[in-house]
Design a protein around this motif. Structure first.
Motif, PDB file in Angstrom:
ATOM      1  N   GLY A 198      11.861 -10.857   6.017  1.00  0.00           N
ATOM      2  CA  GLY A 198      11.065 -10.254   7.077  1.00  0.00           C
ATOM      3  C   GLY A 198      10.167  -9.144   6.550  1.00  0.00           C
ATOM      4  O   GLY A 198       9.941  -9.010   5.343  1.00  0.00           O
ATOM      5  N   TRP A 199       9.652  -8.335   7.488  1.00  0.00           N
ATOM      6  CA  TRP A 199       8.831  -7.196   7.100  1.00  0.00           C
ATOM      7  C   TRP A 199       9.636  -6.195   6.278  1.00  0.00           C
ATOM      8  O   TRP A 199      10.858  -6.089   6.424  1.00  0.00           O
ATOM      9  N   SER A 200       8.953  -5.441   5.419  1.00  0.00           N
ATOM     10  CA  SER A 200       9.572  -4.368   4.655  1.00  0.00           C
ATOM     11  C   SER A 200       8.694  -3.123   4.770  1.00  0.00           C
ATOM     12  O   SER A 200       7.490  -3.181   4.491  1.00  0.00           O
ATOM     13  N   ILE A 201       9.281  -2.024   5.226  1.00  0.00           N
ATOM     14  CA  ILE A 201       8.574  -0.742   5.329  1.00  0.00           C
ATOM     15  C   ILE A 201       9.491   0.354   4.806  1.00  0.00           C
ATOM     16  O   ILE A 201      10.634   0.482   5.246  1.00  0.00           O
ATOM     17  N   LYS A 202       8.978   1.109   3.852  1.00  0.00           N
ATOM     18  CA  LYS A 202       9.750   2.202   3.261  1.00  0.00           C
ATOM     19  C   LYS A 202       8.839   3.425   3.095  1.00  0.00           C
ATOM     20  O   LYS A 202       7.625   3.321   3.169  1.00  0.00           O
ATOM     21  N   GLY A 203       9.470   4.582   2.866  1.00  0.00           N
ATOM     22  CA  GLY A 203       8.700   5.786   2.594  1.00  0.00           C
ATOM     23  C   GLY A 203       8.750   6.781   3.734  1.00  0.00           C
ATOM     24  O   GLY A 203       9.786   6.987   4.363  1.00  0.00           O
ATOM     25  N   GLY A 204       7.593   7.405   4.033  1.00  0.00           N
ATOM     26  CA  GLY A 204       7.533   8.414   5.069  1.00  0.00           C
ATOM     27  C   GLY A 204       8.277   9.671   4.669  1.00  0.00           C
ATOM     28  O   GLY A 204       8.455   9.981   3.481  1.00  0.00           O
ATOM     29  N   LEU A 205       8.744  10.415   5.659  1.00  0.00           N
ATOM     30  CA  LEU A 205       9.445  11.671   5.408  1.00  0.00           C
ATOM     31  C   LEU A 205      10.653  11.483   4.501  1.00  0.00           C
ATOM     32  O   LEU A 205      10.916  12.308   3.616  1.00  0.00           O
ATOM     33  N   ASN A 245       0.830  -1.194   0.000  1.00  0.00           N
ATOM     34  CA  ASN A 245       0.000   0.000   0.000  1.00  0.00           C
ATOM     35  C   ASN A 245       0.868   1.249   0.000  1.00  0.00           C
ATOM     36  O   ASN A 245       2.030   1.232   0.371  1.00  0.00           O
ATOM     37  N   THR A 246       0.268   2.364  -0.397  1.00  0.00           N
ATOM     38  CA  THR A 246       0.974   3.643  -0.325  1.00  0.00           C
ATOM     39  C   THR A 246       0.782   4.296   1.026  1.00  0.00           C
ATOM     40  O   THR A 246       1.196   5.417   1.233  1.00  0.00           O
ATOM     41  N   CYS A 247       0.125   3.625   1.941  1.00  0.00           N
ATOM     42  CA  CYS A 247       0.000   4.111   3.305  1.00  0.00           C
ATOM     43  C   CYS A 247      -0.067   2.896   4.220  1.00  0.00           C
ATOM     44  O   CYS A 247      -0.142   1.761   3.760  1.00  0.00           O
ATOM     45  N   TYR A 248      -0.043   3.140   5.509  1.00  0.00           N
ATOM     46  CA  TYR A 248      -0.135   2.021   6.431  1.00  0.00           C
ATOM     47  C   TYR A 248      -1.514   1.396   6.356  1.00  0.00           C
ATOM     48  O   TYR A 248      -2.513   2.078   6.237  1.00  0.00           O
ATOM     49  N   PRO A 249      -1.576   0.073   6.465  1.00  0.00           N
ATOM     50  CA  PRO A 249      -2.873  -0.601   6.497  1.00  0.00           C
ATOM     51  C   PRO A 249      -3.534  -0.410   7.851  1.00  0.00           C
ATOM     52  O   PRO A 249      -2.951   0.164   8.760  1.00  0.00           O
ATOM     53  N   SER A 250      -4.756  -0.896   7.994  1.00  0.00           N
ATOM     54  CA  SER A 250      -5.439  -0.796   9.279  1.00  0.00           C
ATOM     55  C   SER A 250      -4.721  -1.648  10.303  1.00  0.00           C
ATOM     56  O   SER A 250      -3.967  -2.552   9.971  1.00  0.00           O
ATOM     57  N   ARG A 251      -4.990  -1.359  11.587  1.00  0.00           N
ATOM     58  CA  ARG A 251      -4.267  -2.078  12.638  1.00  0.00           C
ATOM     59  C   ARG A 251      -4.548  -3.569  12.605  1.00  0.00           C
ATOM     60  O   ARG A 251      -3.729  -4.371  13.036  1.00  0.00           O
ATOM     61  N   ASN A 252      -5.716  -3.960  12.127  1.00  0.00           N
ATOM     62  CA  ASN A 252      -6.046  -5.379  12.090  1.00  0.00           C
ATOM     63  C   ASN A 252      -5.230  -6.143  11.057  1.00  0.00           C
ATOM     64  O   ASN A 252      -5.135  -7.355  11.112  1.00  0.00           O
ATOM     65  N   ILE A 311      -1.950  -5.509  10.428  1.00  0.00           N
ATOM     66  CA  ILE A 311      -0.535  -5.559  10.778  1.00  0.00           C
ATOM     67  C   ILE A 311      -0.335  -6.679  11.790  1.00  0.00           C
ATOM     68  O   ILE A 311      -0.932  -6.685  12.842  1.00  0.00           O
ATOM     69  N   GLY A 312       0.515  -7.608  11.485  1.00  0.00           N
ATOM     70  CA  GLY A 312       0.804  -8.680  12.422  1.00  0.00           C
ATOM     71  C   GLY A 312       1.159  -9.971  11.721  1.00  0.00           C
ATOM     72  O   GLY A 312       1.325 -10.023  10.514  1.00  0.00           O
ATOM     73  N   LEU A 313       1.289 -11.005  12.504  1.00  0.00           N
ATOM     74  CA  LEU A 313       1.651 -12.300  11.948  1.00  0.00           C
ATOM     75  C   LEU A 313       0.544 -12.804  11.023  1.00  0.00           C
ATOM     76  O   LEU A 313      -0.622 -12.772  11.338  1.00  0.00           O
ATOM     77  N   ARG A 314       0.926 -13.256   9.844  1.00  0.00           N
ATOM     78  CA  ARG A 314      -0.054 -13.771   8.913  1.00  0.00           C
ATOM     79  C   ARG A 314       0.521 -15.009   8.225  1.00  0.00           C
ATOM     80  O   ARG A 314       1.734 -15.217   8.181  1.00  0.00           O
ATOM     81  N   HIS A 315      -0.338 -15.835   7.710  1.00  0.00           N
ATOM     82  CA  HIS A 315       0.107 -17.032   7.002  1.00  0.00           C
ATOM     83  C   HIS A 315       0.836 -16.630   5.731  1.00  0.00           C
ATOM     84  O   HIS A 315       0.309 -15.914   4.895  1.00  0.00           O
ATOM     85  N   GLY A 362       5.178  -4.289   3.270  1.00  0.00           N
ATOM     86  CA  GLY A 362       4.989  -5.605   2.676  1.00  0.00           C
ATOM     87  C   GLY A 362       5.869  -6.616   3.375  1.00  0.00           C
ATOM     88  O   GLY A 362       6.387  -6.356   4.465  1.00  0.00           O
ATOM     89  N   GLN A 363       6.053  -7.763   2.760  1.00  0.00           N
ATOM     90  CA  GLN A 363       6.910  -8.806   3.298  1.00  0.00           C
ATOM     91  C   GLN A 363       7.931  -9.216   2.252  1.00  0.00           C
ATOM     92  O   GLN A 363       7.571  -9.493   1.108  1.00  0.00           O
ATOM     93  N   ALA A 364       9.189  -9.219   2.663  1.00  0.00           N
ATOM     94  CA  ALA A 364      10.264  -9.761   1.839  1.00  0.00           C
ATOM     95  C   ALA A 364      10.598 -11.149   2.376  1.00  0.00           C
ATOM     96  O   ALA A 364      10.040 -11.600   3.376  1.00  0.00           O
ATOM     97  N   SER A 365      11.516 -11.825   1.717  1.00  0.00           N
ATOM     98  CA  SER A 365      11.871 -13.172   2.169  1.00  0.00           C
ATOM     99  C   SER A 365      12.616 -13.149   3.501  1.00  0.00           C
ATOM    100  O   SER A 365      12.681 -14.166   4.193  1.00  0.00           O
TER     101      SER A 365
END
Length: 357
Positions: free
Chosen positions: A215-222, A3-10, A12-16, A210-213
């Protein structure tokens, strides 16, 4: 998820992750080269006098001329219940050493090699973890990072580690969110004032998660919005260090990678943008210690040269920082204690039934 922004809190977390994703992680793990041994010449120059037990959690942090952060940094983590600060000094000359040697909960170390030769502090950190002992929890930080989580001033960091242990998680993922002054970047740090009271704005949207191989991946912001940077913002500050643990692929993707997909329960408030930004950037470039010839700092320097009166605040993206609850509501991290309360309630009910048999 992308996404181009953070997803909802539900969300974010461990997923299959699926079988193929798990295979990719295993292959990347298998091909990761181990660290070579190095003669670091580590020696202790100050020893804490406070108690430090097997269940206490210590902060491990390298510093170089960061006296301006130390007062608020130590205060913040003491409030979180940190029992010991293990600091590696990289040849500071601004009063950092003198200040730290006067603290009764600080172990101060120095190495004969510089930051770059220590693989940008990785070798220092791994040496410290192994020296102070495996099979225990640590906070692995930089001095401009302030970890927050749900009820962080009411629930100590040892409670977080216990909660993660019950869930069979070995690390806590946390995005690194930059805070900055509201109207301009002419703000200075103070020992007596938390930095988020000086630089209290952050980008509330404009991230890619998103998810990379590995772990988590987060980019962007300021950093993406103002400086065109795409560097990784995810870190794993609270970590259980054992014989399987390694930082050989960097701070942002510790090994084993399979541990990097747990729920995001915390946020690292990150403070880089003060009135001395240009000086800090110039020093980093000239010091020749940072990754890829200080490429990140080179891009920031270019923007600063083109825009001397750089305005970081933007009404479309910026929000005032109000506390951990706000970050949970915006989806930057999840609630910690909701699952714990449900688990304890189930345990109490189960015990009640057993007592009635």
């Amino acid at each position: 998820m992308n996404n181009t922004c953070y997803p909802s809190r539900n969300s974010i977390g461990l997923r299959h992750r699926g079988f193929l994703a798990a295979v990719r992680t295993w292959l990347k793990e298998r091909n990761a080269a181990p660290l070579l041994s190095s003669q670091l010449g580590m020696h202790q120059i100050a020893t804490a006098t406070s108690q430090y037990t097997d269940i206490d959690i210590a902060v491990v942090v390298p510093v170089r001329n960061e006296r301006k952060f130390l007062g608020s940094f130590l205060t913040h983590y003491r409030k979180l219940g940190v029992a010991r600060f293990i600091v590696i000094d990289d040849q500071s000359c601004d009063g950092t050493v003198e200040y730290l040697t006067a603290q009764n909960d600080v172990d101060l170390w120095r190495s004969t090699v510089r930051y770059a030769d220590a693989q940008r502090s990785i070798l220092w950190r791994e040496w410290i973890f192994n020296h102070y002992g495996q099979n225990r929890w640590y906070l692995n930080l930089d001095v401009d990072e302030y970890l927050v989580y749900q009820d962080c001033y009411q629930r100590p960091i040892t409670d977080v580690a216990a909660h993660l242990s019950i869930q069979q998680h070995f690390r806590m993922a946390a995005p690194m969110i930059d805070l900055y002054p509201g109207e301009h970047s002419c703000a200075n740090l103070s020992d007596d004032v938390p930095p988020w009271e000086i630089a209290n704005q952050f980008d509330a949207t404009g991230y890619v998660i998103g998810q990379a191989s590995s772990g988590w991946s987060i980019k962007g912001g300021l950093r993406g919005r103002k400086f065109g940077l795409s560097n990784q913002l995810i870190k794993y500050p609270l970590t259980y260090w054992d014989s399987e643990s390694s930082l050989s692929r960097g701070i942002h993707k510790p090994r084993p990678f399979k541990r990097n997909f747990g729920p995001i329960y915390g946020v690292l408030l990150h403070f880089k943008f003060f009135s001395d930004l240009k000086q800090k950037v110039d020093t980093a470039i000239n010091d020749c210690q940072y990754f890829s010839n200080a490429a990140e700092y080179q891009l920031i320097a270019k923007v600063l040269a083109e825009t001397p009166e750089l305005q970081l605040h933007d009404v479309q993206y910026s929000a005032g920082y109000e506390g951990p609850g706000q970050l949970i509501g915006l989806g930057f991290m999840r609630e910690l204690w909701m699952i714990m309360a449900a688990f304890m309630g189930f345990a109490s009910t189960f015990q009640f039934l057993l007592d009635g048999i």
